[in-house]
Design a protein around this motif. Sequence first.
Motif, PDB file in Angstrom:
ATOM      1  N   ASP A  64      60.726  53.796  54.006  1.00  0.00           N
ATOM      2  CA  ASP A  64      60.206  55.060  54.519  1.00  0.00           C
ATOM      3  C   ASP A  64      59.082  55.505  53.590  1.00  0.00           C
ATOM      4  N   GLY A  98      49.995  57.634  50.986  1.00  0.00           N
ATOM      5  CA  GLY A  98      50.650  56.809  52.002  1.00  0.00           C
ATOM      6  C   GLY A  98      50.055  55.432  52.193  1.00  0.00           C
ATOM      7  N   HIS A 155      55.544  61.111  57.256  1.00  0.00           N
ATOM      8  CA  HIS A 155      56.055  59.828  56.778  1.00  0.00           C
ATOM      9  C   HIS A 155      55.890  58.790  57.882  1.00  0.00           C
ATOM     10  N   LYS A 187      56.173  57.936  52.402  1.00  0.00           N
ATOM     11  CA  LYS A 187      55.716  59.325  52.466  1.00  0.00           C
ATOM     12  C   LYS A 187      54.290  59.422  51.919  1.00  0.00           C
TER      13      LYS A 187
END
Length: 275
Positions: free
Chosen positions: A134, A165, A127, A136
């Motif tokens: 946040d 991501g 992450h 991932k």
Amino acid sequence: MSQSLFSLLAAAGCLACAAGSALAADAAPAPAAPAPDWTNTGNVTLVSDYIFRGISQTQAKPTAQATLDFTHVSGFYLGLFGSGVSHAAYNNGSGSEIDVYGGYRYPLSEGNNIDAGLVTYWYPGAHYAAGGKDIKYHTQEAKLGVNIGAFNAYAWVALSEYWFGFAVQPDSGKLANTRGTAYAEVNWNPELMPGLVLNLHAGRQQVRNMSDFNFFDIKAGVTKTVDVWAFTAAGTYNSGDASKNGTPLWTFFNADGSGKNVAQKRLVVTASRNF
């Protein structure tokens, strides 16, 4: 001929017939066991470079991989794939990728089918922080394809909010939703001679809301099978740019700040043991 002698001969004939019937019964093959509802196959593989759609996932370094597939007679299937990956590609992670996939193959004719399914790519612990969120790397894709003999064509669409991501636009630095990112590919794997298969591939990736990351990729190689072993050598090319106007694109950075272009030309060799 006396009645007693006739009776003896008749009895002997009956015994001979009974013995012959017993021998015939002993020689008859046992009925074949019914085919199992589920079958499984798998392999373990050593690759010189983990290439996914023409992009190196290991920064041109070798890694080990494993695959396990379960197939039902109805056409449903499930599978599991694992591989090492670069920490530069998937920040703060364990350096591993675990994929879980499943779907259904609808038969058209012998050796031909339509294939629909889902796959989840999971990168344990990976992450990074961006835009107060946040982010991932875990990704889900849906696929639809057709297999006709040695030829197949597939389309893949991302279902997750951030495709592998990808969340920060390279030009503005703002967050962008990349759900709907699509990939289309065609593959042809004809057998050149017993145990030797030609591998040809072409694909096109379009990253939603981040067109700077779009690319096409091609591959040409051969696979040689020897008993339970398979050996592959292939050349790949990916058109993705390492950077644009000084902004890194297909460049993965190590913890020390050094970066490596993970697209362009690649040569990969693999050795697999099937079971």
